[in-house]
Write an enzyme that holds these catalytic residues in place. Structure first.
Site, PDB file in Angstrom:
ATOM      1  N   ASP A   1      -4.829   1.401  11.151  1.00  0.00           N
ATOM      2  CA  ASP A   1      -6.158   0.383  10.752  1.00  0.00           C
ATOM      3  C   ASP A   1      -6.705   0.486  12.499  1.00  0.00           C
ATOM      4  O   ASP A   1      -6.976   1.037  13.479  1.00  0.00           O
ATOM      5  CB  ASP A   1      -6.974  -0.331  10.150  1.00  0.00           C
ATOM      6  CG  ASP A   1      -8.113  -0.711  10.035  1.00  0.00           C
ATOM      7  OD1 ASP A   1      -9.313  -0.006  10.359  1.00  0.00           O
ATOM      8  OD2 ASP A   1      -8.501  -1.574   9.775  1.00  0.00           O
TER       9      ASP A   1
ATOM     10  N   PHE B   1     -13.977   1.355   5.049  1.00  0.00           N
ATOM     11  CA  PHE B   1     -12.952   1.225   4.000  1.00  0.00           C
ATOM     12  C   PHE B   1     -12.638   2.135   3.151  1.00  0.00           C
ATOM     13  O   PHE B   1     -13.409   3.173   2.306  1.00  0.00           O
ATOM     14  CB  PHE B   1     -13.061  -0.299   3.677  1.00  0.00           C
ATOM     15  CG  PHE B   1     -12.671  -0.962   3.072  1.00  0.00           C
ATOM     16  CD1 PHE B   1     -11.155  -1.965   3.553  1.00  0.00           C
ATOM     17  CD2 PHE B   1     -11.782  -0.703   1.708  1.00  0.00           C
ATOM     18  CE1 PHE B   1     -10.345  -2.400   2.883  1.00  0.00           C
ATOM     19  CE2 PHE B   1     -11.548  -1.980   1.029  1.00  0.00           C
ATOM     20  CZ  PHE B   1     -10.582  -2.552   1.138  1.00  0.00           C
ATOM     21  N   VAL B   2     -11.130   2.536   2.498  1.00  0.00           N
ATOM     22  CA  VAL B   2     -10.502   3.367   1.338  1.00  0.00           C
ATOM     23  C   VAL B   2      -9.618   2.607   1.335  1.00  0.00           C
ATOM     24  O   VAL B   2      -9.305   1.801   1.330  1.00  0.00           O
ATOM     25  CB  VAL B   2     -10.118   4.269   2.274  1.00  0.00           C
ATOM     26  CG1 VAL B   2     -11.236   5.784   3.471  1.00  0.00           C
ATOM     27  CG2 VAL B   2      -8.510   4.436   3.372  1.00  0.00           C
TER      28      VAL B   2
ATOM     29  N   ASP C   1      -5.761  -0.630  -2.043  1.00  0.00           N
ATOM     30  CA  ASP C   1      -6.220  -1.855  -2.902  1.00  0.00           C
ATOM     31  C   ASP C   1      -7.823  -2.373  -2.141  1.00  0.00           C
ATOM     32  O   ASP C   1      -7.896  -1.901  -1.152  1.00  0.00           O
ATOM     33  CB  ASP C   1      -5.339  -2.775  -2.714  1.00  0.00           C
ATOM     34  CG  ASP C   1      -5.801  -3.723  -2.289  1.00  0.00           C
ATOM     35  OD1 ASP C   1      -5.198  -3.280  -1.167  1.00  0.00           O
ATOM     36  OD2 ASP C   1      -5.661  -5.217  -2.110  1.00  0.00           O
TER      37      ASP C   1
ATOM     38  N   GLY D   1       0.633  -1.301  -0.588  1.00  0.00           N
ATOM     39  CA  GLY D   1       0.047  -0.110  -0.472  1.00  0.00           C
ATOM     40  C   GLY D   1       0.993   1.230  -0.300  1.00  0.00           C
ATOM     41  O   GLY D   1       0.316   2.237  -0.291  1.00  0.00           O
TER      42      GLY D   1
HETATM   43  P1  5GP Z   1      -4.496  -2.647  10.482  1.00  0.00           P
HETATM   44  O1  5GP Z   1      -3.384  -3.884  10.928  1.00  0.00           O
HETATM   45  O2  5GP Z   1      -3.148  -1.271  11.618  1.00  0.00           O
HETATM   46  O3  5GP Z   1      -5.389  -3.019  11.678  1.00  0.00           O
HETATM   47  O4  5GP Z   1      -4.085  -2.670   9.277  1.00  0.00           O
HETATM   48  C1  5GP Z   1      -3.148  -2.218   8.365  1.00  0.00           C
HETATM   49  C2  5GP Z   1      -2.656  -2.710   6.921  1.00  0.00           C
HETATM   50  O5  5GP Z   1      -4.342  -3.412   6.522  1.00  0.00           O
HETATM   51  C3  5GP Z   1      -3.026  -1.218   6.221  1.00  0.00           C
HETATM   52  O6  5GP Z   1      -1.070  -1.798   6.518  1.00  0.00           O
HETATM   53  C4  5GP Z   1      -3.396  -1.609   4.807  1.00  0.00           C
HETATM   54  O7  5GP Z   1      -2.847  -2.480   4.062  1.00  0.00           O
HETATM   55  C5  5GP Z   1      -4.937  -2.585   5.512  1.00  0.00           C
HETATM   56  N1  5GP Z   1      -5.747  -1.574   5.734  1.00  0.00           N
HETATM   57  C6  5GP Z   1      -6.087  -1.031   6.963  1.00  0.00           C
HETATM   58  N2  5GP Z   1      -7.394  -0.320   6.613  1.00  0.00           N
HETATM   59  C7  5GP Z   1      -7.672  -0.264   5.113  1.00  0.00           C
HETATM   60  C8  5GP Z   1      -8.660   0.076   4.567  1.00  0.00           C
HETATM   61  O8  5GP Z   1      -9.647   1.569   5.048  1.00  0.00           O
HETATM   62  N3  5GP Z   1      -8.608   0.175   3.294  1.00  0.00           N
HETATM   63  C9  5GP Z   1      -7.160  -0.718   2.757  1.00  0.00           C
HETATM   64  N4  5GP Z   1      -7.231  -0.586   1.797  1.00  0.00           N
HETATM   65  N5  5GP Z   1      -6.566  -1.363   3.019  1.00  0.00           N
HETATM   66  C10 5GP Z   1      -6.398  -1.167   4.977  1.00  0.00           C
END
Ligand code: 5GP
Length: 179
Positions: A106, A156-157, A163, A47
């Site tokens: 996230d 979700f973005v 992606d 990402g």
């Molecule tokens: P975390 O471990 O903080 O929950 O998630 C981190 C990873 O989840 C990010 O690096 C990303 O790859 C994915 N992610 C989290 N939220 C989103 C979102 O809203 N959209 C997308 N496309 N990926 C997300």
């Protein structure tokens, strides 16, 4: 403006112009902080590739750039919580100032894992620069998170490197899911 990515509809949330402006602001701060320390920008793939490319152009100081690959979403809408390490770090970060570049934080699970892993490699410092942050989803206290582009709602973005089902990464702006 709305776009369809695979089977879902998204609407524009942050324009490229706003991203560009905020990235320049972050770049100016980093330039001042890391003037003489030859920092390592460490990107978390996939990402971050678009943000990393735009960010480093705003930080005209001697630096090194490296990438790691981790995934926890596996293309869907929800984090699997299981972190898969697909590409290991190839650069020695012992004694170095590391700027971890993330597209989005996230729950913070990925970042918590990564910061702990990197700390064991004895860098001089670790700071996180994340383009997007969802404070309502955050489950960890991560003091290394110092540079944030935008705080966003827990939606979700896609776009600007992010992606849905491995699609939408090439959208210039950032879009949120239309429910
Ligand atoms: P975390 O471990 O903080 O929950 O998630 C981190 C990873 O989840 C990010 O690096 C990303 O790859 C994915 N992610 C989290 N939220 C989103 C979102 O809203 N959209 C997308 N496309 N990926 C997300």
């Amino acid at each position: 403006m709305k776009v369809k990515v695979d089977d879902l509809e998204f609407e524009k949330m942050i324009s490229f112009e706003a991203i560009e402006k905020r990235t320049a602001e972050l770049g100016a701060i980093l330039t001042e902080q890391y003037q003489d320390s030859l920092p390592v920008f460490l990107g978390v793939l996939n990402g971050c590739f678009v943000f990393m490319a735009d960010l480093v152009k705003q930080v005209p100081v001697p630096c090194q750039i490296a990438f790691m690959k981790l995934s926890s979403y596996r293309g869907g809408l929800e984090s699997t919580r299981e972190i898969i390490e697909e590409l290991d770090l190839k650069i020695d970060i012992a004694g170095r100032d590391v700027i971890l570049v993330e597209d989005i934080v996230d729950t913070g699970n990925t970042l918590r894992y990564l910061v702990d892993k990197l700390r064991a490699l004895k860098p001089k410092s670790i700071k996180v620069c994340a383009l997007l942050y969802k404070p309502d989803a955050m489950e960890h206290e991560i003091p290394e998170m110092q540079y944030i582009g935008f705080e966003i709602e827990n939606k979700f973005v896609v776009g600007y490197g992010l992606d849905y089902k491995e699609q939408g990464r090439n959208l210039k702006d950032i879009y949120q899911l239309v429910k």
